[in-house]
Scaffold this motif. Structure first.
Motif, PDB file in Angstrom:
ATOM      1  N   SER A   1       0.839  -1.198   0.000  1.00  0.00           N
ATOM      2  CA  SER A   1       0.000   0.000   0.000  1.00  0.00           C
ATOM      3  C   SER A   1       0.869   1.240   0.000  1.00  0.00           C
ATOM      4  CB  SER A   1      -0.907   0.007   1.236  1.00  0.00           C
ATOM      5  OG  SER A   1      -1.641   1.214   1.310  1.00  0.00           O
ATOM      6  N   ASP A   2       0.367   2.306  -0.615  1.00  0.00           N
ATOM      7  CA  ASP A   2       1.110   3.562  -0.615  1.00  0.00           C
ATOM      8  C   ASP A   2       1.160   4.167   0.783  1.00  0.00           C
ATOM      9  OD1 ASP A   2       1.482   3.330  -3.328  1.00  0.00           O
ATOM     10  OD2 ASP A   2      -0.323   4.471  -3.831  1.00  0.00           O
ATOM     11  N   TYR A   3       0.225   3.769   1.628  1.00  0.00           N
ATOM     12  CA  TYR A   3       0.191   4.296   2.987  1.00  0.00           C
ATOM     13  C   TYR A   3      -0.060   3.148   3.947  1.00  0.00           C
ATOM     14  CZ  TYR A   3      -1.328   6.853   7.124  1.00  0.00           C
ATOM     15  OH  TYR A   3      -1.451   7.323   8.406  1.00  0.00           O
ATOM     16  N   ASP A   4       0.740   3.055   4.977  1.00  0.00           N
ATOM     17  CA  ASP A   4       0.608   1.961   5.942  1.00  0.00           C
ATOM     18  C   ASP A   4      -0.534   2.267   6.911  1.00  0.00           C
ATOM     19  OD1 ASP A   4       0.905  -0.194   7.546  1.00  0.00           O
ATOM     20  OD2 ASP A   4       2.833   0.397   8.430  1.00  0.00           O
ATOM     21  N   ILE A   5      -1.647   1.593   6.732  1.00  0.00           N
ATOM     22  CA  ILE A   5      -2.804   1.825   7.596  1.00  0.00           C
ATOM     23  C   ILE A   5      -2.842   0.830   8.753  1.00  0.00           C
ATOM     24  CG2 ILE A   5      -4.179   2.823   5.746  1.00  0.00           C
ATOM     25  CD1 ILE A   5      -5.577   0.126   5.443  1.00  0.00           C
TER      26      ILE A   5
END
Length: 400
Positions: A320-324
Protein backbone atom coordinates in the motif's frame (compact mmCIF):
# COMPACT_ATOMS: atom_id res chain seq x y z
CA UNK A 1 -40.11 -84.55 44.52
CA UNK A 2 -42.54 -81.69 44.64
CA UNK A 3 -42.30 -78.86 42.14
CA UNK A 4 -40.87 -75.58 43.50
CA UNK A 5 -43.43 -73.13 44.80
CA UNK A 6 -43.29 -70.21 42.33
CA UNK A 7 -45.55 -67.19 42.70
CA UNK A 8 -48.71 -68.06 40.85
CA UNK A 9 -48.49 -64.99 38.62
CA UNK A 10 -45.48 -66.54 36.87
CA UNK A 11 -47.88 -69.02 35.29
CA UNK A 12 -50.06 -66.25 33.87
CA UNK A 13 -49.82 -65.00 30.26
CA UNK A 14 -48.04 -61.81 31.33
CA UNK A 15 -45.08 -63.65 32.90
CA UNK A 16 -41.84 -62.95 31.07
CA UNK A 17 -39.08 -64.94 32.74
CA UNK A 18 -38.80 -68.21 34.68
CA UNK A 19 -36.32 -67.61 37.46
CA UNK A 20 -34.94 -70.56 39.52
CA UNK A 21 -36.33 -71.07 43.04
CA UNK A 22 -33.04 -70.00 44.63
CA UNK A 23 -33.58 -66.53 43.19
CA UNK A 24 -36.84 -66.13 45.12
CA UNK A 25 -35.35 -67.28 48.39
CA UNK A 26 -32.27 -65.07 48.25
CA UNK A 27 -32.91 -61.86 50.15
CA UNK A 28 -30.39 -59.80 48.16
CA UNK A 29 -31.76 -60.95 44.79
CA UNK A 30 -35.27 -60.30 46.02
CA UNK A 31 -34.42 -56.71 46.96
CA UNK A 32 -32.81 -56.18 43.56
CA UNK A 33 -35.88 -57.53 41.76
CA UNK A 34 -38.10 -55.13 43.64
CA UNK A 35 -35.89 -52.01 43.59
CA UNK A 36 -34.72 -52.25 39.96
CA UNK A 37 -38.13 -52.07 38.25
CA UNK A 38 -39.41 -49.50 40.76
CA UNK A 39 -36.39 -47.23 40.25
CA UNK A 40 -36.39 -47.46 36.46
CA UNK A 41 -40.10 -47.73 35.74
CA UNK A 42 -41.00 -44.87 33.37
CA UNK A 43 -43.79 -43.09 35.23
CA UNK A 44 -43.39 -40.23 32.77
CA UNK A 45 -42.32 -42.07 29.59
CA UNK A 46 -40.92 -40.25 26.57
CA UNK A 47 -43.10 -39.43 23.60
CA UNK A 48 -43.94 -42.33 21.33
CA UNK A 49 -41.54 -42.37 18.37
CA UNK A 50 -42.94 -41.73 14.91
CA UNK A 51 -40.93 -44.24 12.87
CA UNK A 52 -42.10 -47.85 12.83
CA UNK A 53 -38.77 -49.47 13.95
CA UNK A 54 -38.49 -46.98 16.82
CA UNK A 55 -42.06 -47.71 17.90
CA UNK A 56 -41.30 -51.45 18.01
CA UNK A 57 -38.24 -50.91 20.23
CA UNK A 58 -40.15 -48.42 22.39
CA UNK A 59 -43.06 -50.83 22.90
CA UNK A 60 -40.78 -53.78 23.67
CA UNK A 61 -38.82 -51.80 26.24
CA UNK A 62 -41.97 -50.49 27.90
CA UNK A 63 -43.50 -53.98 27.98
CA UNK A 64 -40.33 -55.33 29.57
CA UNK A 65 -40.66 -52.74 32.31
CA UNK A 66 -44.31 -53.68 32.94
CA UNK A 67 -43.60 -57.38 33.09
CA UNK A 68 -40.57 -56.96 35.32
CA UNK A 69 -42.69 -54.76 37.55
CA UNK A 70 -45.42 -57.41 37.71
CA UNK A 71 -42.84 -60.04 38.60
CA UNK A 72 -41.59 -57.84 41.45
CA UNK A 73 -45.14 -57.38 42.76
CA UNK A 74 -45.80 -61.11 42.63
CA UNK A 75 -42.51 -61.87 44.37
CA UNK A 76 -43.31 -59.31 47.03
CA UNK A 77 -46.73 -60.93 47.64
CA UNK A 78 -45.10 -64.35 47.84
CA UNK A 79 -42.62 -63.25 50.53
CA UNK A 80 -44.90 -61.16 52.72
CA UNK A 81 -47.89 -63.51 52.63
CA UNK A 82 -48.27 -65.74 55.74
CA UNK A 83 -47.90 -69.49 55.08
CA UNK A 84 -51.58 -70.07 55.86
CA UNK A 85 -52.51 -67.95 52.81
CA UNK A 86 -50.31 -69.89 50.38
CA UNK A 87 -53.01 -72.36 49.37
CA UNK A 88 -53.63 -72.81 45.62
CA UNK A 89 -56.87 -70.81 45.88
CA UNK A 90 -55.22 -67.94 47.71
CA UNK A 91 -52.28 -67.99 45.29
CA UNK A 92 -54.64 -67.67 42.34
CA UNK A 93 -56.46 -64.84 44.10
CA UNK A 94 -53.20 -63.01 44.74
CA UNK A 95 -52.21 -63.49 41.10
CA UNK A 96 -55.52 -62.06 39.94
CA UNK A 97 -55.16 -59.07 42.29
CA UNK A 98 -51.63 -58.42 41.03
CA UNK A 99 -52.87 -58.61 37.45
CA UNK A 100 -55.62 -56.04 38.18
CA UNK A 101 -53.10 -53.73 39.84
CA UNK A 102 -50.77 -54.07 36.86
CA UNK A 103 -53.62 -53.28 34.44
CA UNK A 104 -54.49 -50.18 36.43
CA UNK A 105 -50.87 -49.01 36.37
CA UNK A 106 -50.72 -49.64 32.63
CA UNK A 107 -53.67 -47.32 32.10
CA UNK A 108 -52.28 -44.67 34.42
CA UNK A 109 -48.76 -44.48 33.01
CA UNK A 110 -49.48 -45.21 29.37
CA UNK A 111 -47.26 -42.96 27.20
CA UNK A 112 -49.00 -39.94 25.76
CA UNK A 113 -47.84 -38.39 22.49
CA UNK A 114 -45.90 -35.18 22.92
CA UNK A 115 -47.67 -32.07 21.71
CA UNK A 116 -46.53 -30.95 18.27
CA UNK A 117 -45.33 -27.32 18.28
CA UNK A 118 -47.19 -24.97 15.99
CA UNK A 119 -44.60 -23.68 13.49
CA UNK A 120 -46.68 -20.52 13.03
CA UNK A 121 -46.43 -19.64 16.72
CA UNK A 122 -43.69 -16.98 17.13
CA UNK A 123 -43.25 -17.99 20.78
CA UNK A 124 -42.56 -21.65 19.94
CA UNK A 125 -39.30 -22.79 21.50
CA UNK A 126 -38.68 -19.66 23.57
CA UNK A 127 -37.97 -19.83 27.28
CA UNK A 128 -40.41 -18.27 29.76
CA UNK A 129 -37.70 -15.70 30.55
CA UNK A 130 -37.52 -14.60 26.91
CA UNK A 131 -41.31 -14.46 26.61
CA UNK A 132 -41.45 -11.78 29.31
CA UNK A 133 -39.76 -9.29 26.98
CA UNK A 134 -41.67 -10.04 23.77
CA UNK A 135 -44.18 -7.43 22.68
CA UNK A 136 -47.18 -8.15 20.41
CA UNK A 137 -45.56 -6.07 17.65
CA UNK A 138 -42.43 -8.25 17.75
CA UNK A 139 -44.54 -11.39 17.37
CA UNK A 140 -46.31 -9.87 14.38
CA UNK A 141 -42.95 -8.95 12.85
CA UNK A 142 -41.69 -12.51 13.25
CA UNK A 143 -44.82 -13.92 11.62
CA UNK A 144 -44.56 -11.44 8.74
CA UNK A 145 -40.88 -12.14 8.07
CA UNK A 146 -41.48 -15.88 8.27
CA UNK A 147 -44.38 -15.70 5.84
CA UNK A 148 -42.37 -13.58 3.39
CA UNK A 149 -39.48 -16.05 3.59
CA UNK A 150 -41.77 -18.99 2.87
CA UNK A 151 -43.34 -17.21 -0.09
CA UNK A 152 -40.08 -16.27 -1.81
CA UNK A 153 -39.56 -17.70 -5.28
CA UNK A 154 -36.18 -19.47 -5.50
CA UNK A 155 -36.19 -18.84 -9.25
CA UNK A 156 -36.01 -15.11 -8.52
CA UNK A 157 -34.28 -14.86 -5.14
CA UNK A 158 -30.69 -15.90 -5.87
CA UNK A 159 -29.81 -15.64 -2.17
CA UNK A 160 -32.29 -18.28 -1.03
CA UNK A 161 -29.68 -20.98 -1.55
CA UNK A 162 -31.33 -23.86 0.33
CA UNK A 163 -34.57 -23.51 -1.62
CA UNK A 164 -32.65 -23.21 -4.86
CA UNK A 165 -30.68 -26.36 -4.02
CA UNK A 166 -33.93 -28.28 -3.49
CA UNK A 167 -35.30 -26.87 -6.76
CA UNK A 168 -32.27 -28.06 -8.73
CA UNK A 169 -32.35 -31.40 -6.89
CA UNK A 170 -35.91 -32.05 -8.07
CA UNK A 171 -35.01 -31.07 -11.64
CA UNK A 172 -31.88 -33.27 -11.54
CA UNK A 173 -33.86 -36.31 -10.42
CA UNK A 174 -36.39 -35.72 -13.20
CA UNK A 175 -33.73 -35.16 -15.90
CA UNK A 176 -33.91 -37.59 -18.82
CA UNK A 177 -30.42 -37.20 -20.33
CA UNK A 178 -26.92 -37.20 -18.89
CA UNK A 179 -25.71 -33.71 -19.92
CA UNK A 180 -28.78 -32.09 -18.41
CA UNK A 181 -28.53 -34.21 -15.25
CA UNK A 182 -24.83 -33.41 -14.73
CA UNK A 183 -25.44 -29.70 -15.25
CA UNK A 184 -28.34 -29.62 -12.79
CA UNK A 185 -26.44 -31.62 -10.20
CA UNK A 186 -23.55 -29.15 -10.44
CA UNK A 187 -25.92 -26.20 -9.98
CA UNK A 188 -27.43 -27.91 -6.95
CA UNK A 189 -23.95 -28.42 -5.47
CA UNK A 190 -23.06 -24.74 -5.95
CA UNK A 191 -26.23 -23.70 -4.12
CA UNK A 192 -25.40 -26.09 -1.27
CA UNK A 193 -21.95 -24.54 -1.10
CA UNK A 194 -23.42 -21.04 -0.95
CA UNK A 195 -25.80 -22.22 1.79
CA UNK A 196 -22.86 -23.32 3.93
CA UNK A 197 -23.43 -27.06 3.47
CA UNK A 198 -19.89 -27.53 2.23
CA UNK A 199 -19.36 -31.25 2.73
CA UNK A 200 -22.63 -32.05 0.95
CA UNK A 201 -21.57 -29.76 -1.89
CA UNK A 202 -18.23 -31.57 -2.23
CA UNK A 203 -19.99 -34.95 -2.46
CA UNK A 204 -22.36 -33.69 -5.15
CA UNK A 205 -19.58 -32.05 -7.17
CA UNK A 206 -17.56 -35.26 -7.10
CA UNK A 207 -20.66 -37.20 -8.09
CA UNK A 208 -21.29 -34.81 -10.99
CA UNK A 209 -17.73 -35.34 -12.23
CA UNK A 210 -18.15 -39.12 -12.01
CA UNK A 211 -21.35 -38.83 -14.07
CA UNK A 212 -19.52 -36.63 -16.57
CA UNK A 213 -16.70 -39.14 -17.00
CA UNK A 214 -19.13 -42.02 -17.37
CA UNK A 215 -21.03 -40.38 -20.25
CA UNK A 216 -19.21 -37.22 -21.40
CA UNK A 217 -21.26 -36.70 -24.56
CA UNK A 218 -22.88 -33.28 -24.78
CA UNK A 219 -20.54 -31.63 -22.25
CA UNK A 220 -17.31 -29.95 -23.35
CA UNK A 221 -13.99 -29.45 -21.59
CA UNK A 222 -15.00 -25.96 -20.45
CA UNK A 223 -17.75 -27.47 -18.32
CA UNK A 224 -15.31 -29.85 -16.64
CA UNK A 225 -12.88 -26.97 -16.04
CA UNK A 226 -15.65 -25.02 -14.29
CA UNK A 227 -16.56 -28.12 -12.32
CA UNK A 228 -12.94 -28.41 -11.11
CA UNK A 229 -12.91 -24.74 -10.14
CA UNK A 230 -16.05 -25.18 -8.02
CA UNK A 231 -14.49 -28.24 -6.37
CA UNK A 232 -11.42 -26.19 -5.42
CA UNK A 233 -13.63 -23.43 -3.99
CA UNK A 234 -15.54 -26.00 -1.93
CA UNK A 235 -12.40 -27.51 -0.44
CA UNK A 236 -11.00 -24.07 0.44
CA UNK A 237 -14.34 -23.13 1.99
CA UNK A 238 -14.20 -26.27 4.12
CA UNK A 239 -10.74 -25.25 5.29
CA UNK A 240 -12.08 -21.82 6.18
CA UNK A 241 -14.89 -23.34 8.24
CA UNK A 242 -12.60 -25.76 10.06
CA UNK A 243 -10.08 -23.05 10.94
CA UNK A 244 -11.54 -19.54 10.88
CA UNK A 245 -14.72 -20.71 12.65
CA UNK A 246 -13.78 -23.76 14.71
CA UNK A 247 -10.30 -22.45 15.63
CA UNK A 248 -11.07 -18.76 15.60
CA UNK A 249 -8.46 -16.25 16.74
CA UNK A 250 -7.66 -12.58 16.36
CA UNK A 251 -5.67 -13.26 13.15
CA UNK A 252 -8.10 -15.73 11.59
CA UNK A 253 -8.72 -15.16 7.85
CA UNK A 254 -7.27 -11.63 7.87
CA UNK A 255 -5.42 -10.94 4.63
CA UNK A 256 -2.54 -11.49 4.12
CA UNK A 257 -2.84 -14.71 6.09
CA UNK A 258 0.24 -15.24 8.24
CA UNK A 259 1.39 -15.89 11.79
CA UNK A 260 -1.48 -17.09 13.98
CA UNK A 261 -3.77 -16.99 10.97
CA UNK A 262 -2.06 -19.99 9.32
CA UNK A 263 -4.39 -22.98 9.31
CA UNK A 264 -4.04 -25.73 11.87
CA UNK A 265 -6.30 -28.09 9.88
CA UNK A 266 -4.51 -28.09 6.53
CA UNK A 267 -5.95 -31.08 4.69
CA UNK A 268 -8.76 -29.15 2.91
CA UNK A 269 -6.33 -26.48 1.65
CA UNK A 270 -3.94 -29.16 0.39
CA UNK A 271 -6.78 -30.86 -1.49
CA UNK A 272 -7.84 -27.52 -2.98
CA UNK A 273 -4.24 -26.84 -4.08
CA UNK A 274 -4.06 -30.14 -5.96
CA UNK A 275 -7.24 -29.32 -7.88
CA UNK A 276 -6.17 -25.72 -8.61
CA UNK A 277 -2.75 -26.69 -9.93
CA UNK A 278 -4.30 -29.31 -12.24
CA UNK A 279 -6.88 -26.74 -13.33
CA UNK A 280 -4.26 -24.06 -14.06
CA UNK A 281 -2.16 -26.43 -16.14
CA UNK A 282 -5.09 -26.65 -18.55
CA UNK A 283 -6.37 -23.11 -18.01
CA UNK A 284 -3.33 -20.90 -17.28
CA UNK A 285 -5.25 -17.66 -17.93
CA UNK A 286 -7.91 -18.29 -15.27
CA UNK A 287 -7.07 -15.42 -12.88
CA UNK A 288 -9.69 -16.60 -10.37
CA UNK A 289 -7.86 -19.89 -9.92
CA UNK A 290 -4.48 -18.14 -9.77
CA UNK A 291 -5.68 -15.85 -6.98
CA UNK A 292 -7.09 -18.77 -4.98
CA UNK A 293 -3.87 -20.73 -5.47
CA UNK A 294 -1.82 -17.96 -3.83
CA UNK A 295 -4.39 -17.66 -1.06
CA UNK A 296 -4.29 -21.40 -0.42
CA UNK A 297 -0.49 -21.31 -0.07
CA UNK A 298 -0.94 -18.52 2.49
CA UNK A 299 -3.24 -20.69 4.59
CA UNK A 300 -0.49 -23.33 4.69
CA UNK A 301 2.24 -20.83 5.61
CA UNK A 302 4.05 -21.48 2.29
CA UNK A 303 3.53 -18.14 0.54
CA UNK A 304 5.44 -16.90 -1.41
CA UNK A 305 8.30 -19.40 -1.27
CA UNK A 306 6.44 -22.53 -2.42
CA UNK A 307 4.13 -20.95 -5.01
CA UNK A 308 5.08 -22.05 -8.56
CA UNK A 309 6.76 -19.08 -10.26
CA UNK A 310 4.42 -19.04 -13.24
CA UNK A 311 1.40 -18.53 -10.95
CA UNK A 312 2.94 -16.43 -8.18
CA UNK A 313 1.34 -13.11 -7.31
CA UNK A 314 4.32 -11.30 -5.72
CA UNK A 315 3.93 -9.68 -2.30
CA UNK A 316 4.68 -6.30 -3.87
CA UNK A 317 1.25 -6.40 -5.51
CA UNK A 318 -0.32 -6.18 -2.05
CA UNK A 319 1.79 -3.24 -0.89
CA UNK A 320 0.00 0.00 0.00
CA UNK A 321 1.11 3.56 -0.61
CA UNK A 322 0.19 4.30 2.99
CA UNK A 323 0.61 1.96 5.94
CA UNK A 324 -2.80 1.82 7.60
CA UNK A 325 -1.64 -0.89 10.00
CA UNK A 326 -3.33 -4.24 10.55
CA UNK A 327 -6.90 -4.58 11.72
CA UNK A 328 -6.98 -7.34 14.32
CA UNK A 329 -10.18 -9.20 15.15
CA UNK A 330 -10.90 -8.31 18.79
CA UNK A 331 -14.59 -9.25 18.71
CA UNK A 332 -14.12 -12.32 20.98
CA UNK A 333 -12.44 -10.17 23.64
CA UNK A 334 -15.25 -7.60 23.52
CA UNK A 335 -18.14 -10.09 23.59
CA UNK A 336 -19.13 -9.44 19.99
CA UNK A 337 -18.22 -12.78 18.37
CA UNK A 338 -21.29 -14.23 16.66
CA UNK A 339 -21.48 -16.56 13.69
CA UNK A 340 -23.92 -15.02 11.21
CA UNK A 341 -23.93 -14.24 7.53
CA UNK A 342 -23.07 -10.69 6.48
CA UNK A 343 -25.67 -8.11 7.40
CA UNK A 344 -26.01 -4.59 8.68
CA UNK A 345 -24.80 -2.82 11.84
CA UNK A 346 -26.20 0.18 13.70
CA UNK A 347 -24.01 2.08 16.18
CA UNK A 348 -26.17 4.18 18.49
CA UNK A 349 -26.65 5.00 22.17
CA UNK A 350 -29.91 3.06 22.47
CA UNK A 351 -30.22 3.23 26.26
CA UNK A 352 -29.12 6.85 26.68
CA UNK A 353 -26.20 6.18 29.03
CA UNK A 354 -23.67 8.04 26.91
CA UNK A 355 -22.00 4.92 25.44
CA UNK A 356 -22.41 3.68 21.88
CA UNK A 357 -24.28 0.37 21.66
CA UNK A 358 -24.47 -1.96 18.65
CA UNK A 359 -27.28 -3.72 16.83
CA UNK A 360 -26.55 -6.26 14.09
CA UNK A 361 -28.66 -8.04 11.52
CA UNK A 362 -28.19 -10.95 9.15
CA UNK A 363 -28.78 -10.82 5.41
CA UNK A 364 -31.57 -13.40 5.43
CA UNK A 365 -35.10 -12.08 6.08
CA UNK A 366 -35.42 -14.81 8.70
CA UNK A 367 -31.97 -14.29 10.19
CA UNK A 368 -31.44 -13.21 13.81
CA UNK A 369 -30.85 -9.72 15.13
CA UNK A 370 -28.57 -8.99 18.09
CA UNK A 371 -28.42 -6.07 20.47
CA UNK A 372 -25.12 -5.48 22.32
CA UNK A 373 -25.12 -3.01 25.21
CA UNK A 374 -21.92 -1.05 25.79
CA UNK A 375 -20.64 -1.75 29.31
CA UNK A 376 -18.65 1.49 29.38
CA UNK A 377 -15.30 -0.27 29.68
CA UNK A 378 -14.80 -1.21 26.05
CA UNK A 379 -16.74 -4.48 26.28
CA UNK A 380 -20.30 -5.38 25.37
CA UNK A 381 -23.04 -7.61 26.75
CA UNK A 382 -25.58 -9.38 24.56
CA UNK A 383 -28.96 -8.00 25.60
CA UNK A 384 -30.94 -9.38 22.67
CA UNK A 385 -33.47 -11.11 24.93
CA UNK A 386 -33.98 -8.09 27.16
CA UNK A 387 -34.50 -5.93 24.07
CA UNK A 388 -37.43 -8.14 23.08
CA UNK A 389 -35.73 -9.44 19.91
CA UNK A 390 -35.64 -13.16 20.76
CA UNK A 391 -38.56 -13.76 18.43
CA UNK A 392 -36.44 -12.61 15.51
CA UNK A 393 -33.88 -15.26 16.40
CA UNK A 394 -36.67 -17.81 16.35
CA UNK A 395 -37.78 -16.73 12.90
CA UNK A 396 -34.49 -18.07 11.56
CA UNK A 397 -35.70 -21.56 12.49
CA UNK A 398 -39.24 -21.09 11.28
CA UNK A 399 -38.23 -19.77 7.91
CA UNK A 400 -35.54 -22.29 7.06
Amino acid sequence: MNAPAYPAILNSPIALLNFPPSLHRNALDFRFLLIFPLSTFPLSPPARPRSFPSRVVHSAFYTLHLRTFSFAIATLFHHITPPIMKTPFISRTRAFAAFLLLSLLTCVVRPQPAPVPDPNDPTCGLTPEALKYLSPSTMKMVQLLTRLARETDPNVDVFDNRKRAELFRAEWIAATNTPQAVSLRTKMAVELLNAGETESAIRELEGAEADFLAKPSGLDSRFRAELHYEQAVAWLRLGEQQNCLLHHGSASCIFPIRGEGIYKEQAPSQKGLQILEAHLRGNPKDLRARWLLNLAYMTLGQYPDKVPAQWLIPPSRFASDYDIKTFNDIAPELGLDIDDCAGGTIAEDFDGDGFIDLMTSEWSPTGPMHYFRNNGDGTFTDKTMEAGLSGLVLSSTLGS
